[in-house]
Design a protein around this motif. Structure first.
Motif, PDB file in Angstrom:
ATOM      1  N   ILE A 169       0.860  -1.183   0.000  1.00 35.05           N
ATOM      2  CA  ILE A 169       0.000   0.000   0.000  1.00 35.05           C
ATOM      3  C   ILE A 169       0.896   1.232   0.000  1.00 35.05           C
ATOM      4  O   ILE A 169       1.696   1.432   0.919  1.00 35.05           O
ATOM      5  CB  ILE A 169      -0.919   0.026   1.231  1.00 35.05           C
ATOM      6  CG1 ILE A 169      -1.766  -1.246   1.287  1.00 35.05           C
ATOM      7  CG2 ILE A 169      -1.805   1.279   1.201  1.00 35.05           C
ATOM      8  CD1 ILE A 169      -2.570  -1.387   2.562  1.00 35.05           C
ATOM      9  N   LEU A 170       0.741   2.038  -1.053  1.00 38.64           N
ATOM     10  CA  LEU A 170       1.513   3.271  -1.156  1.00 38.64           C
ATOM     11  C   LEU A 170       0.911   4.338  -0.251  1.00 38.64           C
ATOM     12  O   LEU A 170      -0.232   4.225   0.201  1.00 38.64           O
ATOM     13  CB  LEU A 170       1.532   3.745  -2.609  1.00 38.64           C
ATOM     14  CG  LEU A 170       2.237   2.786  -3.579  1.00 38.64           C
ATOM     15  CD1 LEU A 170       1.910   3.141  -5.024  1.00 38.64           C
ATOM     16  CD2 LEU A 170       3.736   2.813  -3.343  1.00 38.64           C
ATOM     17  N   LYS A 171       1.656   5.390   0.002  1.00 33.12           N
ATOM     18  CA  LYS A 171       1.200   6.441   0.913  1.00 33.12           C
ATOM     19  C   LYS A 171      -0.103   7.090   0.462  1.00 33.12           C
ATOM     20  O   LYS A 171      -0.892   7.541   1.285  1.00 33.12           O
ATOM     21  CB  LYS A 171       2.300   7.489   1.086  1.00 33.12           C
ATOM     22  CG  LYS A 171       3.499   6.951   1.847  1.00 33.12           C
ATOM     23  CD  LYS A 171       4.603   7.956   1.953  1.00 33.12           C
ATOM     24  CE  LYS A 171       5.798   7.298   2.636  1.00 33.12           C
ATOM     25  NZ  LYS A 171       6.959   8.159   2.673  1.00 33.12           N
ATOM     26  N   ASN A 172      -0.355   7.118  -0.854  1.00 31.40           N
ATOM     27  CA  ASN A 172      -1.592   7.718  -1.363  1.00 31.40           C
ATOM     28  C   ASN A 172      -2.768   6.731  -1.371  1.00 31.40           C
ATOM     29  O   ASN A 172      -3.856   7.056  -1.831  1.00 31.40           O
ATOM     30  CB  ASN A 172      -1.378   8.294  -2.757  1.00 31.40           C
ATOM     31  CG  ASN A 172      -1.107   7.235  -3.818  1.00 31.40           C
ATOM     32  OD1 ASN A 172      -1.086   6.030  -3.536  1.00 31.40           O
ATOM     33  ND2 ASN A 172      -0.885   7.679  -5.040  1.00 31.40           N
ATOM     34  N   GLY A 173      -2.535   5.502  -0.876  1.00 36.94           N
ATOM     35  CA  GLY A 173      -3.592   4.501  -0.804  1.00 36.94           C
ATOM     36  C   GLY A 173      -3.656   3.563  -1.990  1.00 36.94           C
ATOM     37  O   GLY A 173      -4.405   2.586  -1.980  1.00 36.94           O
ATOM     38  N   ASP A 174      -2.887   3.846  -3.042  1.00 33.82           N
ATOM     39  CA  ASP A 174      -2.858   2.954  -4.203  1.00 33.82           C
ATOM     40  C   ASP A 174      -2.159   1.652  -3.831  1.00 33.82           C
ATOM     41  O   ASP A 174      -1.312   1.617  -2.939  1.00 33.82           O
ATOM     42  CB  ASP A 174      -2.107   3.601  -5.375  1.00 33.82           C
ATOM     43  CG  ASP A 174      -2.905   4.710  -6.052  1.00 33.82           C
ATOM     44  OD1 ASP A 174      -4.117   4.850  -5.750  1.00 33.82           O
ATOM     45  OD2 ASP A 174      -2.314   5.440  -6.866  1.00 33.82           O
ATOM     46  N   LEU A 175      -2.515   0.586  -4.566  1.00 31.91           N
ATOM     47  CA  LEU A 175      -1.874  -0.715  -4.365  1.00 31.91           C
ATOM     48  C   LEU A 175      -0.737  -0.896  -5.355  1.00 31.91           C
ATOM     49  O   LEU A 175      -0.806  -0.442  -6.493  1.00 31.91           O
ATOM     50  CB  LEU A 175      -2.891  -1.837  -4.559  1.00 31.91           C
ATOM     51  CG  LEU A 175      -4.061  -1.854  -3.587  1.00 31.91           C
ATOM     52  CD1 LEU A 175      -5.007  -2.997  -3.934  1.00 31.91           C
ATOM     53  CD2 LEU A 175      -3.581  -1.975  -2.154  1.00 31.91           C
ATOM     54  N   LEU A 176       0.305  -1.585  -4.910  1.00 30.61           N
ATOM     55  CA  LEU A 176       1.436  -1.921  -5.768  1.00 30.61           C
ATOM     56  C   LEU A 176       1.600  -3.437  -5.734  1.00 30.61           C
ATOM     57  O   LEU A 176       1.939  -4.010  -4.705  1.00 30.61           O
ATOM     58  CB  LEU A 176       2.715  -1.245  -5.255  1.00 30.61           C
ATOM     59  CG  LEU A 176       4.008  -1.589  -5.992  1.00 30.61           C
ATOM     60  CD1 LEU A 176       3.945  -1.129  -7.453  1.00 30.61           C
ATOM     61  CD2 LEU A 176       5.199  -0.968  -5.284  1.00 30.61           C
TER      62      LEU A 176
END
Length: 94
Positions: free
Chosen positions: A27-34
């Motif tokens: 989970i990236l800081k902006n809430g997107d998934l990687l």
């Protein structure tokens, strides 16, 4: 867990010889998934480090040896083997 609250799981050893094809989701800081899958064998520490260096605050190991990726736009199409679980990402029309 590979990473919790920005910290690599302390049970992982940087020079571990436990190598395998591995994948996970962070989970990236902006809430997107990687979503990540290694093309070469990697240890848990280095996989966790990749997620951390990519800006993930939390990351979860999914599976390893049996992993396959189907990503035609990157010319990565693995259709051999049996699929037990499939994870897909879709976008809704806005």
């Amino acid at each position: 867990m590979l990473i919790t609250n920005g910290k690599i799981n302390p049970i992982f050893q940087e020079n571990s010889k436990n190598l395998n094809i591995r994948n996970g989701v962070g989970i990236l800081k902006n809430g997107d998934l990687l979503f990540v899958m290694s093309k070469k064998e990697i240890n848990f520490y280095n996989l966790a480090e990749f997620f951390k260096n990519s800006g993930c605050k939390d990351a979860l190991y999914l599976d390893g040896y049996v992993s396959r990726t189907y990503l035609p736009e990157k010319k990565w199409i693995q259709k051999d083997g049996n699929f037990g679980i499939m994870i897909g990402v879709t976008e809704s029309k806005k």
